[in-house]
Design an enzyme around this catalytic site. Structure first.
Site, PDB file in Angstrom:
ATOM      1  N   THR A 158      52.468  15.113  36.549  1.00 31.03           N
ATOM      2  CA  THR A 158      51.872  13.782  36.779  1.00 31.03           C
ATOM      3  C   THR A 158      51.317  13.786  38.207  1.00 31.03           C
ATOM      4  OG1 THR A 158      54.066  12.914  37.375  1.00 31.03           O
ATOM      5  CG2 THR A 158      53.289  12.528  35.118  1.00 31.03           C
ATOM      6  N   LYS A 180      58.965  19.039  35.847  1.00 28.50           N
ATOM      7  CA  LYS A 180      57.984  18.211  36.542  1.00 28.50           C
ATOM      8  C   LYS A 180      58.730  17.077  37.231  1.00 28.50           C
ATOM      9  CE  LYS A 180      56.492  14.660  35.804  1.00 28.50           C
ATOM     10  NZ  LYS A 180      56.835  13.236  36.167  1.00 28.50           N
ATOM     11  N   THR A 191      66.709  14.248  36.905  1.00 27.42           N
ATOM     12  CA  THR A 191      65.816  13.325  37.592  1.00 27.42           C
ATOM     13  C   THR A 191      64.354  13.562  37.282  1.00 27.42           C
ATOM     14  OG1 THR A 191      65.697  14.806  39.453  1.00 27.42           O
ATOM     15  CG2 THR A 191      67.412  13.141  39.492  1.00 27.42           C
ATOM     16  N   GLU A 271      56.276  13.467  46.363  1.00 25.28           N
ATOM     17  CA  GLU A 271      55.124  12.652  46.746  1.00 25.28           C
ATOM     18  C   GLU A 271      55.056  12.371  48.244  1.00 25.28           C
ATOM     19  OE1 GLU A 271      55.630   9.227  44.325  1.00 25.28           O
ATOM     20  OE2 GLU A 271      54.643  10.114  42.585  1.00 25.28           O
ATOM     21  N   ASN A 390      52.216   5.566  46.257  1.00 26.25           N
ATOM     22  CA  ASN A 390      52.950   4.682  45.358  1.00 26.25           C
ATOM     23  C   ASN A 390      52.477   3.245  45.391  1.00 26.25           C
ATOM     24  OD1 ASN A 390      54.923   6.357  43.945  1.00 26.25           O
ATOM     25  ND2 ASN A 390      55.472   6.925  46.044  1.00 26.25           N
TER      26      ASN A 390
END
Lengths: 395, 395
Positions: A158, A180, A191, A271, A390
């Site tokens: 993703t 992933k 997780t 991220e 985010n």
């Protein structure tokens, strides 16, 4: 170095339009046997995605011949209709595998929907476009190959910037895997999505014990952003194709090594992160307490922003430790950042200016002086890029 | 509108060089009586700053005639030497007040060190420069006045951009107050420095009950960044100067109103925040469960970044609710963002594009459908400015 490294597995990764720009978005992993053993661990979030609810049932059945994974949509918080979508995907996959000339699963001339696990990842709260997903599964069945591990790992990405795969060799048998996960990375369970494969011969109990022991000290101690997902799934499939049955200890060691490698790859690709942080808690009275302390520090936004700023702000670390119920005396705690003991006995010690935080790897060592137990929790810093990524993800 | 609004109090705020640029950095609040009643609540962090350890003892003594507050240094994680610094500050203040002609405290021709509470705020882990602080206390004693509430409120600011003061009128008596706090704002207790004053007549038990009831539903439900401080202190001083003894309910109502006003001022000035978020949890089985759910949402970085991005990402809200132990069924939960019920029965409902998040105030309403209880938790978004401010704070 993938889920197709062990004997007895084929995989595929295809583009179905769930993601834009022609990116791969559906992966299929098939166990050709002779065994079809499985173990699984799932998110402990009480809000579970439809594919998690489905796959928990499938794993309880004890036989998994295929796993379908899609990116581009989590199928979480989608109600009964979302669960029907998952069920339909499993039925469609089972039928396609049964009719495919490609089906070589030993001892099974047909595959049941209850033998197909489903994993989904992406935005929460929206239905999957089944008109794209189901034809995509058909394409994936046709493209299954012994070298399909690489495109499969790519299809589950993703916000990941690169695919994550691994392989660990035993004595005549192998563990392979893919994973992933770049955000909503916090444990209390697996997780992210992860499929592990092995050609070892092992019964359900051995697989389950190996997987639980492995995730407990790897994925469960990875806490990138404190946010637990609705979709986390780790599956271990066993084909028995090597004909070799390792001991419990041997299998556990190899599965743990594979999970550790994948967990570190997740940490490295989290991220927006600019740091990979190992929080080593030593001198704890118990393992749970060591993990609690590590996690409290890992989740502290002021610690995380300080690390982003290359600031060895040990006061914030101590303030985070102080929020836990672990056994320790505040005036007995020592803290080292990258090897410099900036805090001894709860107060300033070595000169903080000696701490070099310019690199990507950071080690925080916390000695509670309360016992003999140690545990490590891994996390990332909190950066501008995390906020940016985010705050813009679903729009 | 300050700590000197009630009768019987004087205050001062002076610049001593603890902060750079000539900013006010030491505040002094003196209770001139006739009473010297006190109640206090303190951080539940187990790593407590020296002034917290000191002031807890002082409050247990039941008499507080003065409070010294400094910014520019938290005096936390400073070991026995830091505690001696706090003790020395209290002794110096007591001596200065005793010898000052200004001392008018009724019924007390001398002040003991054990009647002086101390509060500190600023960087953790460094000793205070006593050569600046002690002369500063002397200056503050000389500058005490009935209008000193405003400079006192200014002197306790750290990353606050504006001072916070309040006053609430009773029937012939008043509650005044000041507070500071912009980061490390998370409860489980008071979450910053706050001094409340009243000229009401009230015994220790009444003051303590009023303060605990007030903080439980105000400061304890403010969770800006999930990070609990080592220094949080809320003190309520009573002079009795009005000669009027309100009922417990009257006093509790006024103290709660003062705390609510100050808490909302803290929320409005939180580091880097662009949103003030009220998380209203309704339909809970119990108050603790409602607060647990509200806090889980308040602390979720993915929810907070989504709000910063004006994104009504209710899936992240549900994922956060799912991490709690509160009673609820995942497929029964409703969520509204600014009045739009984007989630009903755990799945998508009204069109999320109807949600207007362009303003600063955001209301998230979560209906658990598990009981009759409601509670509100307040938080902020997670912004680039928060990351910037906290990655650069101590360097």
């Amino acid at each position: 170095m993938s889920v197709t490294t062990p004997q007895g597995f084929r995989a595929a990764g295809v583009a179905t339009g769930l993601k834009t720009g022609g990116a791969l978005d559906v992966a299929l992993v098939v166990n050709d046997g002779p065994d079809a053993g499985v173990a699984g661990v799932f998110t402990s979030n009480r809000v579970k995605a439809a594919p998690v609810l489905w796959s928990e049932q499938v794993v309880r059945g004890g036989v998994v011949r295929a796993v379908v994974l899609n990116s581009g949509g989590a199928n979480a918080c989608t109600g009964p209709a979302g669960f029907q979508d998952t069920h339909a995907t499993a039925e469609h996959t089972a039928a396609a595998l049964t009719t495919a000339a490609a089906l070589t699963t030993a001892g099974a001339d047909q595959v049941g929907a209850g033998e197909v696990a489903i994993c989904s990842t992406g935005l929460i709260g929206e239905r999957l476009p089944m008109d794209k997903l189901l034809p995509g599964v058909g394409t994936a069945v046709r493209e299954l190959s012994r070298t399909g591990g690489a495109p499969a790992a790519e299809a589950i990405m993703t916000t990941d910037t690169r695919p994550k795969s691994t392989a660990v060799s035993g004595d005549g048998w192998t563990v392979g895997g893919m994973a992933k996960g770049a955000g909503m990375l916090a444990p209390a369970m697996a997780t992210m999505l992860c499929v592990l494969t092995t050609d070892a011969v092992a019964d359900w109990k051995t697989l389950d014990a190996a997987l639980r022991a492995a995730t407990r000290v790897t994925f469960d101690r990875l806490d990138s952003d404190g946010c637990m997902s609705t979709n986390d799934t780790v599956l271990l499939l066993a084909s028995g194709a090597s004909g070799i049955a390792p001991s419990q200890a041997e299998l556990t060691t190899a599965v743990t090594a594979a999970c550790h490698d994948l967990a570190q790859q997740l940490l490295a690709d989290a991220e927006g992160a600019t740091k990979q942080v190992a929080i080593e808690v030593v001198g704890a009275a118990g393992e749970d307490e060591a993990v609690e302390v590590g996690r409290a520090v890992a989740r502290n936004n002021l610690v995380k922003t300080a690390l982003f700023g290359n600031d060895p702000n040990w006061g914030r670390i101590l303030a985070a430790v102080g929020t836990t119920a672990a056994e320790f005396e505040p005036d007995a705690v020592d803290v080292a950042v990258n090897g410099i003991w900036v805090c001894r006995s709860g107060a300033a010690a070595e000169d903080r200016s000696k701490v070099d935080l310019t690199g990507r790897d950071v080690t925080i060592r916390i000695d509670l002086h309360a016992g003999p137990v140690a545990a490590t929790v891994w996390t990332n810093d909190l950066s501008h890029a995390y906020v940016h990524e985010n705050s813009a993800y679903s729009t």
